[in-house]
Design a protein around this motif. Structure first.
Motif, PDB file in Angstrom:
ATOM      1  N   ARG A 179       2.199  12.777  -1.380  1.00 32.29           N
ATOM      2  CA  ARG A 179       3.115  13.409  -0.438  1.00 32.29           C
ATOM      3  C   ARG A 179       3.792  12.348   0.422  1.00 32.29           C
ATOM      4  O   ARG A 179       4.463  12.668   1.393  1.00 32.29           O
ATOM      5  CB  ARG A 179       2.366  14.385   0.457  1.00 32.29           C
ATOM      6  CG  ARG A 179       1.818  15.559  -0.304  1.00 32.29           C
ATOM      7  CD  ARG A 179       1.163  16.517   0.621  1.00 32.29           C
ATOM      8  NE  ARG A 179       0.585  17.608  -0.155  1.00 32.29           N
ATOM      9  CZ  ARG A 179      -0.013  18.628   0.376  1.00 32.29           C
ATOM     10  NH1 ARG A 179      -0.136  18.724   1.680  1.00 32.29           N
ATOM     11  NH2 ARG A 179      -0.511  19.574  -0.378  1.00 32.29           N
ATOM     12  N   THR A 180       3.602  11.098   0.051  1.00 29.31           N
ATOM     13  CA  THR A 180       4.184   9.979   0.782  1.00 29.31           C
ATOM     14  C   THR A 180       5.547   9.632   0.204  1.00 29.31           C
ATOM     15  O   THR A 180       5.711   9.585  -1.011  1.00 29.31           O
ATOM     16  CB  THR A 180       3.270   8.739   0.684  1.00 29.31           C
ATOM     17  OG1 THR A 180       1.997   9.079   1.224  1.00 29.31           O
ATOM     18  CG2 THR A 180       3.844   7.561   1.439  1.00 29.31           C
ATOM     19  N   THR A 181       6.518   9.398   1.059  1.00 26.25           N
ATOM     20  CA  THR A 181       7.837   8.944   0.638  1.00 26.25           C
ATOM     21  C   THR A 181       8.083   7.574   1.253  1.00 26.25           C
ATOM     22  O   THR A 181       7.930   7.403   2.460  1.00 26.25           O
ATOM     23  CB  THR A 181       8.932   9.915   1.116  1.00 26.25           C
ATOM     24  OG1 THR A 181       8.654  11.211   0.573  1.00 26.25           O
ATOM     25  CG2 THR A 181      10.308   9.452   0.676  1.00 26.25           C
ATOM     26  N   PHE A 182       8.420   6.614   0.420  1.00 22.48           N
ATOM     27  CA  PHE A 182       8.700   5.274   0.924  1.00 22.48           C
ATOM     28  C   PHE A 182      10.136   5.237   1.422  1.00 22.48           C
ATOM     29  O   PHE A 182      11.077   5.456   0.676  1.00 22.48           O
ATOM     30  CB  PHE A 182       8.484   4.230  -0.171  1.00 22.48           C
ATOM     31  CG  PHE A 182       8.681   2.829   0.309  1.00 22.48           C
ATOM     32  CD1 PHE A 182       7.720   2.219   1.097  1.00 22.48           C
ATOM     33  CD2 PHE A 182       9.841   2.133   0.007  1.00 22.48           C
ATOM     34  CE1 PHE A 182       7.906   0.931   1.572  1.00 22.48           C
ATOM     35  CE2 PHE A 182      10.025   0.850   0.477  1.00 22.48           C
ATOM     36  CZ  PHE A 182       9.063   0.247   1.252  1.00 22.48           C
TER      37      PHE A 182
ATOM     38  N   GLY B 237       0.817  -1.204   0.000  1.00 17.60           N
ATOM     39  CA  GLY B 237       0.000   0.000   0.000  1.00 17.60           C
ATOM     40  C   GLY B 237       0.853   1.257   0.000  1.00 17.60           C
ATOM     41  O   GLY B 237       0.585   2.216  -0.717  1.00 17.60           O
ATOM     42  N   LEU B 238       1.910   1.243   0.807  1.00 14.79           N
ATOM     43  CA  LEU B 238       2.807   2.407   0.862  1.00 14.79           C
ATOM     44  C   LEU B 238       3.613   2.563  -0.417  1.00 14.79           C
ATOM     45  O   LEU B 238       3.805   3.676  -0.899  1.00 14.79           O
ATOM     46  CB  LEU B 238       3.752   2.297   2.059  1.00 14.79           C
ATOM     47  CG  LEU B 238       3.096   2.489   3.420  1.00 14.79           C
ATOM     48  CD1 LEU B 238       4.105   2.209   4.524  1.00 14.79           C
ATOM     49  CD2 LEU B 238       2.532   3.890   3.557  1.00 14.79           C
ATOM     50  N   ARG B 239       4.108   1.466  -0.957  1.00 12.54           N
ATOM     51  CA  ARG B 239       4.858   1.545  -2.216  1.00 12.54           C
ATOM     52  C   ARG B 239       3.982   2.160  -3.314  1.00 12.54           C
ATOM     53  O   ARG B 239       4.421   3.005  -4.075  1.00 12.54           O
ATOM     54  CB  ARG B 239       5.332   0.166  -2.665  1.00 12.54           C
ATOM     55  CG  ARG B 239       6.508  -0.373  -1.917  1.00 12.54           C
ATOM     56  CD  ARG B 239       6.958  -1.672  -2.599  1.00 12.54           C
ATOM     57  NE  ARG B 239       7.743  -2.507  -1.747  1.00 12.54           N
ATOM     58  CZ  ARG B 239       9.040  -2.378  -1.543  1.00 12.54           C
ATOM     59  NH1 ARG B 239       9.707  -1.417  -2.123  1.00 12.54           N
ATOM     60  NH2 ARG B 239       9.674  -3.220  -0.755  1.00 12.54           N
ATOM     61  N   TYR B 240       2.738   1.695  -3.383  1.00 14.92           N
ATOM     62  CA  TYR B 240       1.830   2.209  -4.415  1.00 14.92           C
ATOM     63  C   TYR B 240       1.552   3.696  -4.190  1.00 14.92           C
ATOM     64  O   TYR B 240       1.641   4.501  -5.110  1.00 14.92           O
ATOM     65  CB  TYR B 240       0.524   1.416  -4.427  1.00 14.92           C
ATOM     66  CG  TYR B 240      -0.474   1.975  -5.401  1.00 14.92           C
ATOM     67  CD1 TYR B 240      -0.327   1.753  -6.768  1.00 14.92           C
ATOM     68  CD2 TYR B 240      -1.539   2.754  -4.979  1.00 14.92           C
ATOM     69  CE1 TYR B 240      -1.215   2.286  -7.685  1.00 14.92           C
ATOM     70  CE2 TYR B 240      -2.437   3.295  -5.882  1.00 14.92           C
ATOM     71  CZ  TYR B 240      -2.270   3.052  -7.228  1.00 14.92           C
ATOM     72  OH  TYR B 240      -3.147   3.589  -8.130  1.00 14.92           O
ATOM     73  N   GLN B 241       1.217   4.047  -2.957  1.00 17.97           N
ATOM     74  CA  GLN B 241       0.907   5.449  -2.664  1.00 17.97           C
ATOM     75  C   GLN B 241       2.087   6.359  -2.968  1.00 17.97           C
ATOM     76  O   GLN B 241       1.935   7.426  -3.547  1.00 17.97           O
ATOM     77  CB  GLN B 241       0.486   5.605  -1.209  1.00 17.97           C
ATOM     78  CG  GLN B 241       0.028   7.010  -0.883  1.00 17.97           C
ATOM     79  CD  GLN B 241      -0.477   7.138   0.540  1.00 17.97           C
ATOM     80  OE1 GLN B 241      -0.642   6.141   1.226  1.00 17.97           O
ATOM     81  NE2 GLN B 241      -0.703   8.346   0.977  1.00 17.97           N
TER      82      GLN B 241
END
Length: 81
Positions: free
Chosen positions: A17-20, A6-10
């Motif tokens: 504004r999400t950074t993995f 989910g985080l990778r996709y976002q």
């Protein structure tokens, strides 16, 4: 902190504004079948066929989650340490 795919996709979305930042502890997802179910081996074979024919790779690429790929479907694999 959330599920890795989910985080990778976002993070892959252009307006995100999400950074993995990376993985803390990886736990692969699984599917549960009744002990001794004939579906267990059939499901593993189907997933492995998707891996072998490239479908699995195309799906992960589409959703920006290629880094989470597994190399084979397994029954009761050991946990990653």
């Amino acid at each position: 902190m959330s599920t890795i795919n989910g985080l990778r996709y976002q993070a892959a979305q252009t307006a995100s504004r999400t950074t993995f930042l990376g993985e803390y502890h990886r736990l692969d997802v699984g599917f549960a079948f009744k002990k001794g179910s004939p579906l267990t081996k059939a499901f593993r074979a189907a997933v492995n066929e998707l891996i072998e024919d490239g479908t699995y790779t195309r799906i992960l690429k589409k959703w920006g989650t290629s880094a989470s790929a597994i190399d084979a479907s397994r029954i009761n694999p050991p946990e990653h340490k």
